[in-house]
Design an enzyme around this catalytic site. Structure first.
Site, short mmCIF file in Angstrom:
data_model
loop_
_atom_site.label_atom_id
_atom_site.label_comp_id
_atom_site.label_asym_id
_atom_site.label_seq_id
_atom_site.Cartn_x
_atom_site.Cartn_y
_atom_site.Cartn_z
N ASN A 257 9.23 0.74 -11.81
CA ASN A 257 10.53 1.22 -11.32
C ASN A 257 11.10 0.33 -10.21
O ASN A 257 11.97 0.76 -9.47
CB ASN A 257 10.44 2.69 -10.89
N GLN B 59 6.52 15.02 1.58
CA GLN B 59 7.42 15.27 0.45
C GLN B 59 6.85 16.41 -0.38
O GLN B 59 5.70 16.30 -0.80
CB GLN B 59 7.59 14.00 -0.38
N HIS C 47 13.89 11.88 -3.35
CA HIS C 47 13.15 10.69 -3.77
C HIS C 47 13.38 10.40 -5.27
O HIS C 47 12.53 10.70 -6.10
CB HIS C 47 11.66 10.91 -3.47
N ARG D 257 9.04 3.93 2.40
CA ARG D 257 8.31 5.14 2.80
C ARG D 257 8.84 5.60 4.15
O ARG D 257 9.09 4.77 5.05
CB ARG D 257 6.80 4.87 2.90
P1 NDP Z 1 5.24 -5.39 -3.66
O1 NDP Z 1 3.79 -5.23 -3.43
O2 NDP Z 1 5.73 -6.19 -4.80
O3 NDP Z 1 5.95 -5.99 -2.35
C1 NDP Z 1 5.68 -5.58 -1.05
C2 NDP Z 1 6.01 -6.73 -0.13
O4 NDP Z 1 5.87 -6.28 1.21
C3 NDP Z 1 5.09 -7.93 -0.31
O5 NDP Z 1 5.87 -9.11 -0.42
C4 NDP Z 1 4.28 -7.92 0.97
O6 NDP Z 1 3.95 -9.22 1.42
C5 NDP Z 1 5.26 -7.33 1.95
N1 NDP Z 1 4.64 -6.82 3.16
C6 NDP Z 1 3.51 -6.09 3.28
N2 NDP Z 1 3.27 -5.82 4.58
C7 NDP Z 1 4.26 -6.41 5.30
C8 NDP Z 1 4.55 -6.50 6.67
N3 NDP Z 1 3.74 -5.97 7.59
N4 NDP Z 1 5.67 -7.18 7.06
C9 NDP Z 1 6.48 -7.78 6.13
N5 NDP Z 1 6.25 -7.72 4.79
C10 NDP Z 1 5.15 -7.05 4.38
O7 NDP Z 1 5.83 -3.90 -3.71
P2 NDP Z 1 7.18 -3.39 -4.38
O8 NDP Z 1 8.28 -4.30 -3.98
O9 NDP Z 1 6.97 -3.11 -5.81
O10 NDP Z 1 7.31 -1.97 -3.64
C11 NDP Z 1 7.40 -1.89 -2.23
C12 NDP Z 1 7.27 -0.46 -1.79
O11 NDP Z 1 8.43 0.28 -2.22
C13 NDP Z 1 6.11 0.32 -2.43
O12 NDP Z 1 4.89 0.08 -1.76
C14 NDP Z 1 6.56 1.75 -2.27
O13 NDP Z 1 6.14 2.25 -1.02
C15 NDP Z 1 8.08 1.65 -2.30
N6 NDP Z 1 8.62 2.20 -3.56
C16 NDP Z 1 9.49 3.25 -3.51
C17 NDP Z 1 9.97 3.81 -4.65
C18 NDP Z 1 10.97 4.92 -4.62
O14 NDP Z 1 11.15 5.62 -5.62
N7 NDP Z 1 11.67 5.13 -3.52
C19 NDP Z 1 9.51 3.38 -5.99
C20 NDP Z 1 8.72 2.18 -5.94
C21 NDP Z 1 8.24 1.67 -4.77
P3 NDP Z 1 2.75 -10.10 0.85
O15 NDP Z 1 2.54 -9.74 -0.59
O16 NDP Z 1 3.26 -11.47 1.08
O17 NDP Z 1 1.58 -9.70 1.67
#
Ligand code: NDP
Length: 381
Positions: free
Chosen positions: A141, A309, A328, A280
């Site tokens: 998603n 939630q 959500h 989140r």
């Molecule tokens: P990904 O794992 O693809 O991307 C997360 C990114 O966040 C990575 O590039 C990671 O960096 C970066 N990151 C982690 N920690 C830090 C930090 N401290 N500072 C800066 N960047 C950081 O996840 P998605 O993009 O697929 O999803 C992200 C989040 O979105 C999910 O974990 C979930 O909580 C939320 N979500 C919400 C949904 C909704 O319905 N509202 C549905 C789907 C997701 P690196 O990999 O370089 O370490």
């Protein structure tokens, strides 16, 4: 599992007869590849009565599927079933919080699947200590959320909610009132925190709006970003916050990101900035957001996540000014439901057949963070 089903009953006809077939995602990951599905893509699957289309598959293999949205309180169905449960499938939309106490009570628990993305409702250190596997359906998603985040950015900046209210509840034609907080996005500095699957998709979608784009991520920019001259990388979220007027949050919730957007970080943004948070709720400080909207430091806040939630009735966000919140839903469009239901089935098929689960779906395995979990999460040590 999400609430039991639509209160108005299942639609006799869906608004559209079919959904597009998506075979893959940016970067090359393929869409779900289960051996079969027992549902109609485009139908409601993510609520309890939709059962993610899994019931027949699991029962044919001799398993019992208990589907419930009763997850809180001393005698909840979740707590009663846990001691006899091998696999918990939960969504983050209506999360079954797998706390250390619950994992201890689930002595047979081996696998926790998030039918969606984000496994922060599972206590990951305890899951690791318990020898569990934690998996989620990476990318299912992500595009849905990116579209929702861009929608909410435009909604806030254009003051859409207030203009819509003048037409509906206020029954007016008050154009001066409706536009007194409305701006164009063009020319504004916009940034994302977390440039993973969703963050990158947001950046790509925003580019045609002629904005100046920024992002913050822990790791060095990837090659494709280095070749993008209009994109500025900030290794520190404070630098990003002080450089943009619109900020969209796309990191997982983990020890490094919890409470990241507090008074100090929001205070580092320029007066009249906007935050959209579809990641989140605990990444932002609940009360700092309310304070900043009331003081004018923030001109708007949108997103679709709360903690817990569903949120308690006295949660302050529904009554704060200049908000454009949704429940959500960003990752639960019917298009996304078809993918996360198929992905969940693929994970179950692999697990039941003793085949490896795709690394991109893994968060915890073999006593530590694994796959996507190893790159995107940390656990407090
Ligand atoms: P990904 O794992 O693809 O991307 C997360 C990114 O966040 C990575 O590039 C990671 O960096 C970066 N990151 C982690 N920690 C830090 C930090 N401290 N500072 C800066 N960047 C950081 O996840 P998605 O993009 O697929 O999803 C992200 C989040 O979105 C999910 O974990 C979930 O909580 C939320 N979500 C919400 C949904 C909704 O319905 N509202 C549905 C789907 C997701 P690196 O990999 O370089 O370490």
């Amino acid at each position: 599992m999400e609430e039991s089903g639509p209160r108005g009953g299942y639609p006799p006809d869906y608004a559209r007869d079919e959904i597009p077939t998506i075979s893959g995602y940016p970067g090359g990951q393929t869409a779900p590849t289960p051996q079969a599905i027992d549902f109609t893509p485009g139908h409601l699957l993510g609520c309890a009565s939709g059962e993610l289309g899994l019931c027949r598959f699991l029962e044919d293999r001799g398993h019992t599927l208990v589907v419930t949205s009763d997850k809180e309180g001393a005698d909840s169905t979740l707590d009663r079933e846990l001691p006899e449960t091998d696999v918990v499938i939960s969504q983050s939309f209506w999360a079954a919080y797998l706390t250390p106490e619950r994992i201890a009570a689930g002595s047979r628990l081996k696998l926790a699947i998030t039918a969606g993305i984000g496994s922060d409702h599972v206590d990951l250190p305890t899951a690791i200590a318990h020898g569990m596997t934690v998996a989620e359906v990476t990318f299912s998603n992500s595009i849905s959320v990116s579209e929702h985040a861009v929608t909410q950015i435009l909604t806030l900046v254009h003051n859409y909610m207030s203009a819509h209210e003048w037409v509906t509840t206020k029954k007016g034609w008050n154009i001066a009132d409706a536009v007194s907080r409305a701006y164009d996005l063009e020319g504004i500095d916009v940034g994302v925190v977390g440039s993973g699957r969703i963050g990158q998709a947001v950046l790509r979608r925003l580019k045609p709006f002629d904005v100046t784009l920024h992002y913050c991520d822990v790791h060095q920019p990837g090659k494709e970003f280095e070749e993008e001259p209009e994109l500025t990388w900030h290794p520190d979220p404070r630098w990003l916050a002080s450089s943009v007027a619109v900020l969209s949050i796309h990191t997982p919730l983990h020890p490094q990101t919890q409470n990241l957007f507090n008074d100090e970080l929001i205070g580092a943004m320029g007066r009249g900035s906007y935050i959209v948070n579809t990641a989140r709720a605990l990444i932002v400080n609940r009360d700092s957001v309310v304070l900043a909207l009331n003081s004018g430091q923030l001109a708007g806040y949108a997103g679709d996540v709360r903690y817990p939630q569903p949120p308690p009735p006295d949660h302050p966000w529904p009554t704060m000014p200049y908000e454009a919140m949704t429940p959500h839903v960003s990752g639960s469009a019917l298009s996304a439901q078809a993918r996360y239901a198929a992905d969940t089935r693929e994970i179950l098929e692999c697990w039941l057949d003793g085949r490896p689960i795709r690394p991109e779906y893994l968060i915890v395995e073999g006593g530590g963070l694994a796959g996507t979990g190893a790159s995107s999460y940390t656990v407090a040590g």
